[in-house]
Write a protein that holds these residues in place. Structure first.
Motif, PDB file in Angstrom:
ATOM      1  N   CYS A   1       4.810 -12.759  -4.119  1.00  0.00           N
ATOM      2  CA  CYS A   1       5.254 -11.562  -3.554  1.00  0.00           C
ATOM      3  C   CYS A   1       5.390 -10.526  -4.279  1.00  0.00           C
TER       4      CYS A   1
ATOM      5  N   CYS B   1       5.771  -4.083   0.276  1.00  0.00           N
ATOM      6  CA  CYS B   1       5.767  -5.340  -0.013  1.00  0.00           C
ATOM      7  C   CYS B   1       4.641  -6.034   0.361  1.00  0.00           C
TER       8      CYS B   1
ATOM      9  N   VAL C   1      14.714  -4.046  -2.780  1.00  0.00           N
ATOM     10  CA  VAL C   1      13.683  -4.586  -3.368  1.00  0.00           C
ATOM     11  C   VAL C   1      14.291  -5.047  -4.926  1.00  0.00           C
TER      12      VAL C   1
ATOM     13  N   ALA D   1       6.848  -6.291  -4.476  1.00  0.00           N
ATOM     14  CA  ALA D   1       7.356  -5.113  -3.924  1.00  0.00           C
ATOM     15  C   ALA D   1       7.676  -3.899  -4.834  1.00  0.00           C
TER      16      ALA D   1
END
Length: 172
Positions: free
Chosen positions: A42, A53, A12, A44
């Motif tokens: 995106c 995620c 991550v 995470a």
């Protein structure tokens, strides 16, 4: 095989800087039948006490049905020298061509049979826990001027998929 299993927390930390520079490929389906698309959205981190995620897919995207049909998805960060593959996967539809073959990508399977790419530098394999549609009615006043004028004009509103990171792979 360049990729090896790694700690998801370390993965991550590697993912976040890459998202602003290279973007990533989202893949869903099976190793035998899958689709991929370039994503710029995106996130995470931790949610519900789990390493997670979150990705976003518009319903009109070919990848959407793969996301709906499968319990797992992957996020793969390719090396910078594969920017042509990233561009193709972000501008062409898997309905019209085999993007994976065209880009010379090698499909591997992670947990749950989730497809990812051997050429990646970093991969997150996620089991979908939650899905919900973004709604224009939920945009707050502070976001109306920044979001509504251009976002809806570009196409449908995305569906949000949050998955638990069950495996991570890295070349490091």
């Amino acid at each position: 095989m360049r990729l090896h299993l790694t700690d998801s927390q370390a993965a991550v930390r590697e993912l976040l800087p890459a998202l602003g520079a290279e973007n990533a490929l989202l893949a869903a389906g099976t190793a035998d039948r899958c689709n991929t698309m370039t994503i710029g959205w995106c996130q995470a981190g931790r949610l519900w006490g789990l390493q997670t995620c979150t990705v976003y897919v518009r319903p009109e995207r070919y990848t959407y049905q793969f996301m709906e049909d499968q319990a797992y998805f992957t996020v793969s960060v390719l090396p910078k020298d594969m920017k042509n593959a990233m561009a193709l996967c972000g501008t062409k539809s898997g309905r019209d061509m085999d993007k994976i073959k065209e880009c010379g990508l090698t499909v591997r399977a992670g947990a749950g049979g989730a497809p990812f790419f051997e050429e990646a530098e970093l991969v997150l394999v996620c089991r979908t826990l939650y899905a919900q549609d973004l709604e224009p009615a939920c945009v707050l006043p502070a976001g109306e001027e920044k979001i509504l004028p251009s976002y809806g004009a570009k196409g449908g509103w995305h569906r949000v998929y949050t998955g638990e990171i069950v495996e991570a792979y890295s070349v490091k």
